[in-house]
Design a protein around this motif. Structure first.
Motif, short mmCIF file in Angstrom:
data_model
loop_
_atom_site.label_atom_id
_atom_site.label_comp_id
_atom_site.label_asym_id
_atom_site.label_seq_id
_atom_site.Cartn_x
_atom_site.Cartn_y
_atom_site.Cartn_z
N GLY A 65 -25.66 14.84 -33.54
CA GLY A 65 -26.71 15.55 -34.26
C GLY A 65 -27.02 16.91 -33.64
N LEU A 66 -26.87 17.00 -32.32
CA LEU A 66 -27.08 18.27 -31.62
C LEU A 66 -25.83 19.15 -31.64
CD1 LEU A 66 -28.97 16.85 -28.50
CD2 LEU A 66 -29.95 18.22 -30.35
N ARG A 67 -24.77 18.62 -32.22
CA ARG A 67 -23.48 19.31 -32.34
C ARG A 67 -22.84 19.60 -30.98
NH1 ARG A 67 -23.28 22.61 -37.84
NH2 ARG A 67 -24.48 21.16 -39.06
N LEU A 68 -23.11 18.72 -30.03
CA LEU A 68 -22.44 18.82 -28.73
C LEU A 68 -21.20 17.94 -28.67
CD1 LEU A 68 -25.50 18.77 -26.30
CD2 LEU A 68 -24.06 20.71 -26.90
N VAL A 69 -21.17 16.96 -29.57
CA VAL A 69 -20.06 16.01 -29.64
C VAL A 69 -19.67 15.88 -31.10
CG1 VAL A 69 -19.50 13.55 -29.38
CG2 VAL A 69 -20.74 14.73 -27.58
N GLU A 70 -18.37 15.70 -31.35
CA GLU A 70 -17.93 15.42 -32.71
C GLU A 70 -17.08 14.16 -32.70
OE1 GLU A 70 -16.21 19.13 -33.90
OE2 GLU A 70 -14.50 18.92 -32.58
#
Length: 164
Positions: A65-70
């Motif tokens: 959700g924080l776009r640190l992981v996909e």
């Protein structure tokens, strides 16, 4: 000076295990302990943080959700790897937000808050050399997010630092 999280997830007094692990993983990513593009190993992280995989999976969903992981089906999760263009876009937004927060702080700070900030700068200077260097190297995020943004009256800390 106490160590504050680089990015606060929820209220630290009422945070869940997933919140705390998410915070720890964010810190590891920011510090480069988990590298950009690196695969997230659930069994390894569960052992590292001494938790079961349920709260870890919740933490990974929050990181997505924080776009640190996909995450990709049948492949797993990886730390995002940003292009130079994406990094420049992030820094432009960050520059604008932090500049605005500082302007608001300059207008809204009470005398006590100004004294507290001066004391913090004096402490940094005494322990780490010139204050401006100390801010650039070590204290910038804790001051700008923990002090300036708070003083600016926003009550939010949504700027994710990109340096350790």
């Amino acid at each position: 000076m106490t160590s504050q999280p680089l990015y606060a997830i929820g209220n630290t007094e009422t945070s869940t295990l997933a919140d705390r692990v998410c915070q720890q993983i964010i810190t590891a990513i920011v510090k480069g302990e988990i590298k950009a593009g690196e695969k997230i190993s659930e069994p390894e992280l569960a052992r590292t943080y001494g938790i079961s995989r349920g709260p870890l999976r919740e933490a990974i969903r929050r990181l997505e959700g924080l776009r640190l992981v996909e995450s990709r089906p049948n492949v797993g999760a990886r730390v995002v790897q940003l292009s130079v263009k994406e990094l420049l876009e992030i820094y432009r937004v960050r520059e604008a937000l932090e500049g605005m927060a500082c302007r608001l702080a300059a207008i809204n700070m009470s005398d006590d808050e100004i004294k507290a900030l001066r004391t913090l700068l004096d402490q940094l200077e005494a322990t780490q050399g010139p204050a401006i260097e100390a801010l650039a190297i070590a204290g910038c995020d804790s001051i700008s997010r923990g002090g300036i943004v708070h003083v600016a009256g926003t009550g939010h800390s949504a700027i994710i630092p990109l340096e350790a």
